[in-house]
Design an enzyme around this catalytic site. Structure first.
Site, PDB file in Angstrom:
ATOM      1  N   GLU A  82      -8.255 -11.734  22.179  1.00 13.52           N
ATOM      2  CA  GLU A  82      -9.395 -12.770  22.458  1.00 13.52           C
ATOM      3  C   GLU A  82      -9.943 -13.151  21.467  1.00 13.52           C
ATOM      4  O   GLU A  82     -10.794 -12.245  20.280  1.00 13.52           O
ATOM      5  CB  GLU A  82     -10.332 -12.019  23.104  1.00 13.52           C
ATOM      6  CG  GLU A  82     -11.303 -12.271  23.940  1.00 13.52           C
ATOM      7  CD  GLU A  82     -12.383 -11.840  24.708  1.00 13.52           C
ATOM      8  OE1 GLU A  82     -13.326 -12.501  25.626  1.00 13.52           O
ATOM      9  OE2 GLU A  82     -12.293 -10.054  25.181  1.00 13.52           O
ATOM     10  N   ASP A 113     -18.636 -21.028  20.815  1.00 12.84           N
ATOM     11  CA  ASP A 113     -19.736 -20.973  20.324  1.00 12.84           C
ATOM     12  C   ASP A 113     -18.873 -23.354  20.322  1.00 12.84           C
ATOM     13  O   ASP A 113     -18.756 -23.510  19.772  1.00 12.84           O
ATOM     14  CB  ASP A 113     -20.432 -21.034  19.338  1.00 12.84           C
ATOM     15  CG  ASP A 113     -21.686 -21.474  19.321  1.00 12.84           C
ATOM     16  OD1 ASP A 113     -22.685 -22.241  19.504  1.00 12.84           O
ATOM     17  OD2 ASP A 113     -22.557 -20.814  18.186  1.00 12.84           O
ATOM     18  N   ASP A 124     -18.257 -23.194  30.107  1.00 15.66           N
ATOM     19  CA  ASP A 124     -19.019 -23.829  30.979  1.00 15.66           C
ATOM     20  C   ASP A 124     -19.998 -25.257  30.729  1.00 15.66           C
ATOM     21  O   ASP A 124     -20.382 -26.087  31.122  1.00 15.66           O
ATOM     22  CB  ASP A 124     -20.156 -22.859  31.486  1.00 15.66           C
ATOM     23  CG  ASP A 124     -20.976 -22.576  30.483  1.00 15.66           C
ATOM     24  OD1 ASP A 124     -20.182 -21.953  28.595  1.00 15.66           O
ATOM     25  OD2 ASP A 124     -22.589 -22.931  30.243  1.00 15.66           O
TER      26      ASP A 124
END
Length: 220
Positions: free
Chosen positions: A48, A122, A158
């Site tokens: 991850e 980010d 998102d």
């Protein structure tokens, strides 16, 4: 006369992470290696990248004890808590690496990774910072080296602008990428439930009505 600024003392969070046996990088108090710490019999390895609190990696480690997981982030004050949680829960199949993302290849061997998760990175919206986006061409080249021949990348965000950037500047410009799955609304899709594991911030965004973009791909 040149005055040198004193280094800031390490915070308890940094100290906790740096001394933890499941944490690795350039500043750790021990001289161990993650590939000695993780079970050698667990051949399946998932990263991850930009893991932050590593909520996804932790939950996957709980669900799949016969696989190995590594959370990677450049800031130890983000990872000290998941590293501590893993120790408390006796999760032996997850480790954490603190490093600049551009140095990942110094820690992870080529052709050794089954899955790379890029979770809510980010977006670096300003033009001059595009080079820091974890889904830009440079990082994609790195991921390709790290992945096994049948390895996959899973990316969710998102941020619609970041997802469009990935579509326009990466996927459409590379001939070595094959899309396996894609959706602009992950939690209303019929994709694997593992992909829908919720993080704290992801839950908040969904409650705010924001949809989660997701794509899974592999290199040809």
């Amino acid at each position: 006369m040149v005055k040198h600024m004193a280094r800031k003392a390490k915070t308890p969070k940094h100290q906790s992470f740096n001394s933890s046996p499941n944490s690795f990088g350039e500043r750790q108090a021990h001289d161990g290696k993650w590939n000695d710490y993780l079970p050698a019999y667990n051949k399946n390895l998932t990263l991850e990248v930009g893991c932050g609190r590593a909520e996804l990696a932790l939950e996957l480690a709980r669900l799949y004890p016969k696989q190995n997981f590594i959370g990677i982030d450049k800031k130890s004050d983000r990872m000290w808590r998941p590293a501590k949680t893993a120790i408390e829960e006796k999760l032996k199949n997850i480790a954490f690496i603190q490093t600049d993302f551009r140095k990942i290849e110094e820690f992870i061997p080529e052709n050794s990774v089954d899955t790379i998760w890029i979770t809510f990175p980010d977006p670096y919206p300003r033009g001059k910072h595009v080079k820091n986006r974890l889904i830009n061409q440079r990082f994609m080249d790195t991921y390709k080296k790290l992945l096994k021949d049948d390895g996959v990348i899973r990316f969710k965000t998102d941020d619609n602008d970041l997802f469009e950037f990935f579509q326009d500047e990466v996927i459409t410009k590379r001939k070595d990428i094959k899309i396996i799955a894609e959706t602009r609304d992950l939690h209303e899709s019929n994709l694997n439930e593992d992909y829908k594991i919720l993080t704290t911030y992801e839950t908040k965004w969904i409650e705010m009505g924001r949809k989660i973009n997701f794509v899974e791909l592999k290199f040809s």
